[in-house]
Design a protein around this motif. Structure first.
Motif: not given
Lengths: 132, 429
Positions: B18, B22, B26-28
């Motif tokens: 994670k 990130t 740009p990500c979830t």
């Protein structure tokens, strides 16, 4: 006992970044929890003479130790996985005895690494790689 | 924003992934600690990528991947497997199910990070770039100085290759198929020597996977025992096949031959794309003359000196993969043209006979190219009458083959010229 380096922080820093002390501290806590859980699982597996369970736990420890640059523990975990898959009970017992101290050494080295970086950060010093 | 699902029962792996993801784009990131949790998450919301461990409780990674591939709504989701698993059968099953990448833990390893970056770059720039095979240019089979990966389980054989080829190439080694796949993709190596003795991932599975992922941009050279060479060629997976030998001189001679036959001229590049290209031309002409004249034709060293004109030249052009223009020209004197014309009962004029002949040989070449998965378009033949035999010798980069008909004073010349469209465009500009 493996002669590999106990811990190397360089790979870890490439993932989490040089300046993220909070993440390092969080990872240190996670490492303690995961390693403690896996060691308990291994101890139970040894008590039950369950080599399948031992191999799975060793496989998991191999992954966890590899993730944080714990080379010596990773090597021991790989040997343990092999020994358990071979049902080499004597080797499993010997490696389990080595694992406890190796995990303590890893926790100590990781803690030292975090402390040194925290000290450097508070001194405003450079954030280069640190080997404990 | 890009949405990534990380499925691993190891908390530290999820935590590090994670953090890594990130930082990169740009990500979830959504987490699941087993396959069942991942499937639940995927049915609730769409994801652009799944990073999947294999060895997990409740539902393993393989079971999860199987369900994803069997479910219409999920099957197009790209999946990266990140695992410490190295069981050969398991790995093969996973790769057959289709994954974007197969990475070995630890996450902190350079290779895993590099490959993840590649995958993320593809995700982030999706729709902007062409596919690997469409965008990669096709280079020569082997070039001195380039990185060359040697994939073979046998350490002694790898040692031989390194000692013999070390001065010529930047050599990388892989001791099993997974390591080879990882290195070939992670390092984007231009050429791989694929030994038949590969564990974890068999040679042909590795070759097929590399061909799928990197198209013709990676050169695959099989190293096979002599008795297996024909069978390996028949797979159509490799650009070349050489014999496995532990005699340094013999091995080196084979590689030298590959280097010679794979220079950087357009013709060499086409020959690298279509192994056996020269043989295809010879066979096509021999079969044609056999069919027409009912006699054997043999390649001859040079054209007869006393040929009398006029001469007929029939040419056909093939556009290969939008990269090369391949022109095949058949040329003969009037006496030969008349003989061909007489033999081809449905044609009367020599020009008609030559038209049919070049069309047939061109069609054979086209088949040889399309059977390699290459896109080819073919133009109608053009026939012209020449007063004199062209005096200019062909370029060293052209392929000139002269044929004589055994027992007959007949002669046919086949000339193949290849032009790179890249070079034409550069010249025009």
């Amino acid at each position: 006992m493996s002669t590999l380096q106990t811990f190397s922080g360089d790979d870890l820093l490439r993932i989490i970044g040089d300046d993220d002390l909070d993440t390092l501290a969080e990872l240190q806590a996670l490492l303690g929890i995961e390693c403690g859980r896996i060691l308990a699982e291994m101890t139970e597996a040894a008590g039950a003479a369950d080599n399948t369970r031992m191999a799975r736990a060793a496989h998991k420890l191999k992954s966890v130790a590899g993730n944080v640059g714990g080379h010596a523990v990773r090597q021991l975990a790989m040997s343990m996985e092999d020994a358990a898959k071979r049902s080499d009970d004597a080797e499993v017992t010997r490696l389990l005895a080595d694992l406890g101290p190796a995990l303590e050494a890893l926790a100590q080295a990781f803690g030292d690494f975090v402390s040194v970086r925290r000290a450097r950060s508070s001194d405003g010093g450079p954030a280069g790689p640190v080997q404990p | 924003m890009t949405r990534i699902l990380v499925c691993d029962d190891d908390l530290t792996t999820r935590f590090l992934l994670k953090r890594f993801l990130t930082r990169e784009i740009p990500c979830t990131v959504v987490e699941a600690d087993n396959g069942l949790g991942a499937l639940k998450a995927m049915t609730r919301e769409p994801f652009d990528l799944l990073i999947l461990d294999l060895d997990m409780p409740v539902m393993t990674g393989r079971e999860t991947l199987q369900i994803i591939r069997d479910t219409a709504a999920l099957r197009t989701v790209p999946v990266v497997v990140l695992t410490a698993e190295s069981d050969e059968r398991e790995v093969q099953q996973i790769i057959r199910l289709g994954v974007q990448a197969f990475l070995l833990k630890p996450v902190a390893g350079d290779r895993a990070q590099a490959r993840l970056r590649d995958v993320l770059a593809g995700l982030h720039g999706r729709g902007q770039a062409g596919s690997v095979s469409a965008s990669s240019s096709v280079g020569p089979l082997l070039e001195t100085g380039q990185p060359l990966l040697v994939a073979d389980d046998d350490e002694d054989f790898r040692h031989l290759v390194v000692s013999v080829l070390g001065p010529r190439f930047t050599l990388l080694e892989a001791s099993n198929g997974i390591e080879a796949l990882d290195t070939a993709i992670g390092e984007q190596v231009p050429a791989v020597l694929v030994g038949r003795r590969l564990s974890l991932l068999k040679a042909d599975v590795l070759a097929a996977k590399l061909r799928t992922l990197r198209g013709p941009g990676v050169r695959l050279i099989a190293v096979a025992p002599k008795l297996e060479i024909e069978a390996v060629k028949a797979t159509g997976l490799y650009d070349a096949v050489i014999a496995r030998t532990f005699i340094p001189d013999v091995f080196e001679a084979q590689v030298e031959e590959l280097l010679r036959s794979s220079g950087s001229s357009p013709l060499d590049r086409v020959r690298a794309l279509v192994p056996g290209f020269r043989g295809n031309v010879i066979t096509a002409v021999q079969q044609l003359l056999g069919m027409v004249m009912k006699m054997d034709a043999e390649p001859t060293p040079t054209a007869p000196a006393d040929l009398a004109g006029p001469f007929y030249r029939a040419a056909i052009s093939l556009a290969l993969d939008d990269q090369f223009d391949v022109t095949l020209a058949l040329l003969c004197n009037r006496e030969s043209a008349n003989a061909f014309s007489m033999a081809m009962t449905e044609t009367e004029a020599p020009s008609d006979a030559l038209y049919e002949m070049v069309n047939i040989v061109g069609g054979r070449l086209r088949n040889a190219m399309t059977s390699r998965g290459l896109a080819v378009t073919q133009e109608l033949p053009v026939v012209e009458e020449l007063a004199v035999l062209p005096s200019a010798p062909p370029s060293p980069d052209d392929l000139l083959l002269d044929f004589g008909v055994v027992g007959q004073p007949l002669f046919l010349s086949a000339l193949v010229t290849v032009t790179s469209r890249e070079a034409l465009a550069a010249k025009a500009s």
